[in-house]
Design an enzyme around this catalytic site. Structure first.
Site, PDB file in Angstrom:
ATOM      1  N   ARG A 127      -7.376   5.008  18.275  1.00 18.37           N
ATOM      2  CA  ARG A 127      -7.552   6.468  18.264  1.00 18.37           C
ATOM      3  C   ARG A 127      -8.967   6.817  17.813  1.00 18.37           C
ATOM      4  O   ARG A 127      -9.488   6.231  16.871  1.00 18.37           O
ATOM      5  CB  ARG A 127      -6.525   7.115  17.322  1.00 18.37           C
ATOM      6  CG  ARG A 127      -6.784   8.616  17.132  1.00 18.37           C
ATOM      7  CD  ARG A 127      -5.562   9.389  16.717  1.00 18.37           C
ATOM      8  NE  ARG A 127      -5.079   9.057  15.383  1.00 18.37           N
ATOM      9  CZ  ARG A 127      -4.012   9.642  14.837  1.00 18.37           C
ATOM     10  NH1 ARG A 127      -3.304  10.548  15.510  1.00 18.37           N
ATOM     11  NH2 ARG A 127      -3.625   9.284  13.624  1.00 18.37           N
ATOM     12  N   ARG A 160     -10.724   7.588  12.274  1.00 18.78           N
ATOM     13  CA  ARG A 160     -10.358   8.219  10.993  1.00 18.78           C
ATOM     14  C   ARG A 160     -10.152   7.148   9.928  1.00 18.78           C
ATOM     15  O   ARG A 160      -9.563   6.113  10.207  1.00 18.78           O
ATOM     16  CB  ARG A 160      -9.050   9.009  11.175  1.00 18.78           C
ATOM     17  CG  ARG A 160      -9.246  10.461  11.542  1.00 18.78           C
ATOM     18  CD  ARG A 160      -7.977  11.110  12.048  1.00 18.78           C
ATOM     19  NE  ARG A 160      -6.815  10.945  11.186  1.00 18.78           N
ATOM     20  CZ  ARG A 160      -5.611  11.428  11.498  1.00 18.78           C
ATOM     21  NH1 ARG A 160      -5.423  12.100  12.627  1.00 18.78           N
ATOM     22  NH2 ARG A 160      -4.601  11.247  10.680  1.00 18.78           N
ATOM     23  N   ARG A 171       1.315   4.424   5.808  1.00 15.99           N
ATOM     24  CA  ARG A 171       1.785   5.661   6.441  1.00 15.99           C
ATOM     25  C   ARG A 171       3.100   5.431   7.170  1.00 15.99           C
ATOM     26  O   ARG A 171       3.962   6.314   7.187  1.00 15.99           O
ATOM     27  CB  ARG A 171       0.714   6.189   7.394  1.00 15.99           C
ATOM     28  CG  ARG A 171      -0.500   6.685   6.628  1.00 15.99           C
ATOM     29  CD  ARG A 171      -1.675   6.923   7.515  1.00 15.99           C
ATOM     30  NE  ARG A 171      -1.453   8.037   8.412  1.00 15.99           N
ATOM     31  CZ  ARG A 171      -2.176   8.268   9.496  1.00 15.99           C
ATOM     32  NH1 ARG A 171      -3.144   7.444   9.830  1.00 15.99           N
ATOM     33  NH2 ARG A 171      -1.924   9.307  10.239  1.00 15.99           N
TER      34      ARG A 171
HETATM   35  P1  ADP Z   1      -0.793  11.780  12.305  1.00 15.64           P
HETATM   36  O1  ADP Z   1      -1.597  12.399  13.433  1.00 15.64           O
HETATM   37  O2  ADP Z   1      -1.069  10.358  12.173  1.00 15.64           O
HETATM   38  O3  ADP Z   1       0.662  12.044  12.415  1.00 15.64           O
HETATM   39  P2  ADP Z   1      -1.635  13.942  10.603  1.00 15.64           P
HETATM   40  O4  ADP Z   1      -2.968  14.322  11.123  1.00 15.64           O
HETATM   41  O5  ADP Z   1      -0.477  14.774  11.006  1.00 15.64           O
HETATM   42  O6  ADP Z   1      -1.354  12.425  10.958  1.00 15.64           O
HETATM   43  O7  ADP Z   1      -1.664  13.881   9.015  1.00 15.64           O
HETATM   44  C1  ADP Z   1      -2.664  13.182   8.319  1.00 15.64           C
HETATM   45  C2  ADP Z   1      -2.322  13.177   6.841  1.00 15.64           C
HETATM   46  O8  ADP Z   1      -2.270  14.527   6.342  1.00 15.64           O
HETATM   47  C3  ADP Z   1      -0.950  12.606   6.497  1.00 15.64           C
HETATM   48  O9  ADP Z   1      -0.985  11.181   6.378  1.00 15.64           O
HETATM   49  C4  ADP Z   1      -0.670  13.295   5.155  1.00 15.64           C
HETATM   50  O10 ADP Z   1      -1.401  12.702   4.102  1.00 15.64           O
HETATM   51  C5  ADP Z   1      -1.239  14.680   5.384  1.00 15.64           C
HETATM   52  N1  ADP Z   1      -0.226  15.626   5.903  1.00 15.64           N
HETATM   53  C6  ADP Z   1      -0.230  16.250   7.119  1.00 15.64           C
HETATM   54  N2  ADP Z   1       0.841  17.045   7.245  1.00 15.64           N
HETATM   55  C7  ADP Z   1       1.556  16.935   6.102  1.00 15.64           C
HETATM   56  C8  ADP Z   1       2.782  17.480   5.628  1.00 15.64           C
HETATM   57  N3  ADP Z   1       3.520  18.321   6.382  1.00 15.64           N
HETATM   58  N4  ADP Z   1       3.200  17.132   4.395  1.00 15.64           N
HETATM   59  C9  ADP Z   1       2.488  16.290   3.623  1.00 15.64           C
HETATM   60  N5  ADP Z   1       1.345  15.729   4.011  1.00 15.64           N
HETATM   61  C10 ADP Z   1       0.869  16.039   5.242  1.00 15.64           C
HETATM   62  P1  ADP Z   2       0.104  11.684  16.435  1.00 13.83           P
HETATM   63  O1  ADP Z   2      -0.334  13.117  16.470  1.00 13.83           O
HETATM   64  O2  ADP Z   2       1.588  11.529  16.582  1.00 13.83           O
HETATM   65  O3  ADP Z   2      -0.407  10.947  15.238  1.00 13.83           O
HETATM   66  P2  ADP Z   2      -1.756  11.284  18.663  1.00 13.83           P
HETATM   67  O4  ADP Z   2      -1.353  12.310  19.663  1.00 13.83           O
HETATM   68  O5  ADP Z   2      -3.001  11.515  17.901  1.00 13.83           O
HETATM   69  O6  ADP Z   2      -0.507  10.951  17.692  1.00 13.83           O
HETATM   70  O7  ADP Z   2      -1.852   9.889  19.435  1.00 13.83           O
HETATM   71  C1  ADP Z   2      -2.218   8.692  18.748  1.00 13.83           C
HETATM   72  C2  ADP Z   2      -3.173   7.854  19.649  1.00 13.83           C
HETATM   73  O8  ADP Z   2      -2.455   7.352  20.765  1.00 13.83           O
HETATM   74  C3  ADP Z   2      -4.327   8.674  20.218  1.00 13.83           C
HETATM   75  O9  ADP Z   2      -5.449   7.830  20.310  1.00 13.83           O
HETATM   76  C4  ADP Z   2      -3.834   9.087  21.603  1.00 13.83           C
HETATM   77  O10 ADP Z   2      -4.910   9.272  22.525  1.00 13.83           O
HETATM   78  C5  ADP Z   2      -2.961   7.895  22.004  1.00 13.83           C
HETATM   79  N1  ADP Z   2      -1.762   8.278  22.773  1.00 13.83           N
HETATM   80  C6  ADP Z   2      -1.023   9.430  22.692  1.00 13.83           C
HETATM   81  N2  ADP Z   2       0.008   9.408  23.564  1.00 13.83           N
HETATM   82  C7  ADP Z   2      -0.054   8.207  24.206  1.00 13.83           C
HETATM   83  C8  ADP Z   2       0.734   7.569  25.235  1.00 13.83           C
HETATM   84  N3  ADP Z   2       1.831   8.163  25.752  1.00 13.83           N
HETATM   85  N4  ADP Z   2       0.364   6.343  25.641  1.00 13.83           N
HETATM   86  C9  ADP Z   2      -0.734   5.725  25.109  1.00 13.83           C
HETATM   87  N5  ADP Z   2      -1.522   6.258  24.149  1.00 13.83           N
HETATM   88  C10 ADP Z   2      -1.196   7.485  23.695  1.00 13.83           C
END
Ligand code: ADP
Ligand code: ADP
Ligand code: ZN
Length: 214
Positions: A127, A160, A171
């Site tokens: 990512r 990130r 996580r």
């Molecule tokens: P991902 O895309 O991998 O699902 P996010 O961008 O949603 O991750 O979140 C990144 C980080 O921000 C999480 O690992 C957590 O530390 C914090 N975070 C985001 N949303 C929440 C929530 N609803 N409650 C607690 N922590 C959160």
């Molecule tokens: P989340 O918000 O659940 O943490 P993201 O939407 O950021 O997840 O996706 C995580 C990573 O996987 C990103 O680099 C994204 O471009 C990639 N990704 C998302 N959907 C798919 C898919 N269906 N197949 C392959 N890669 C994907």
């Protein structure tokens, strides 16, 4: 239409939420994006949130809940919204339900994007996030037109800090302990919908559209 995206970190919640927001013309509310914007701007909230995020831990519920509830009371949310990354704990889900029912309202769908743990590390290590606009890419599955640069705004793309494998493992553990129970919670409410998140992103989106309707 009010939608919650559920799924492990890296399952594709953000990718699908952006596509849903564009198709149904509703705002995409990402708590992760809100925290990252606060960190970038050096706010008090950002400073507090960063301590947890860097370790792969959840930010405490009390720093998250009011933020989201205030956000969806804004004018642009009157036709609905898609929540990405919230709720992540049972207390957050209960606070959300209480706030909605106080407004005489309720959630419509909780979409669970299913991806097994073994695919997640791969997704996260590839990512890349734009430092300018927050757009998300993947070096293999959704590569930018020019390596390392955002298609939309031209700013640099970075890995990130919390997407490094050692933090991703934390996580995932946090996800299984604190967030996965929400699947049962929304199953009991009768609003869960499951999609196979291992498919190509457009196929995942088609599956979601067949649930939400055209
Ligand atoms: P991902 O895309 O991998 O699902 P996010 O961008 O949603 O991750 O979140 C990144 C980080 O921000 C999480 O690992 C957590 O530390 C914090 N975070 C985001 N949303 C929440 C929530 N609803 N409650 C607690 N922590 C959160
Ligand atoms: P989340 O918000 O659940 O943490 P993201 O939407 O950021 O997840 O996706 C995580 C990573 O996987 C990103 O680099 C994204 O471009 C990639 N990704 C998302 N959907 C798919 C898919 N269906 N197949 C392959 N890669 C994907
Ligand atoms: Zn950008």
């Amino acid at each position: 239409m009010k939608i919650i995206m559920l799924g492990a970190p890296g399952a594709g919640k953000g990718t699908q939420a952006k596509m849903i927001a564009a198709k149904y013309d509703i705002p995409h509310i990402s708590t992760g994006d809100i925290f990252r914007a606060n960190i970038k701007n050096g706010t008090e909230l950002g400073k507090k949130a960063k301590e947890y995020m860097d370790k792969g831990l959840l930010v405490p519920d009390e720093l998250v809940v009011d933020l989201v509830i205030d956000r969806f009371k804004e004018d642009d949310c009157k036709n609905g919204y898609v929540l990405d990354g919230f709720p992540r704990t049972i207390p957050q889900a209960e606070a959300l339900d209480a706030a909605l029912s106080a407004m005489g309202d309720k959630m419509d769908y909780a979409i669970n994007v299913e991806v097994p743990d073994e695919n997640i590390i791969n997704r996260m290590s590839g990512r890349r996030a734009c430092v300018g606009c927050g757009a998300t890419y993947h070096i293999k599955y959704n590569a930018p037109k020019t390596e390392g640069k955002c298609d939309t705004c031209g700013a640099d793309l970075i890995l990130r800090d919390d997407d490094k494998p050692e933090t991703v493992i934390n996580r995932l553990n946090v996800y299984h302990e604190q967030t996965q129970p929400l699947i049962d919670y929304y199953t009991n409410k009768g609003i869960i919908a499951e999609v196979d998140g291992t498919q190509d992103m457009n196929d995942v989106f088609n599956a979601i559209v067949s649930i939400l309707g055209e």
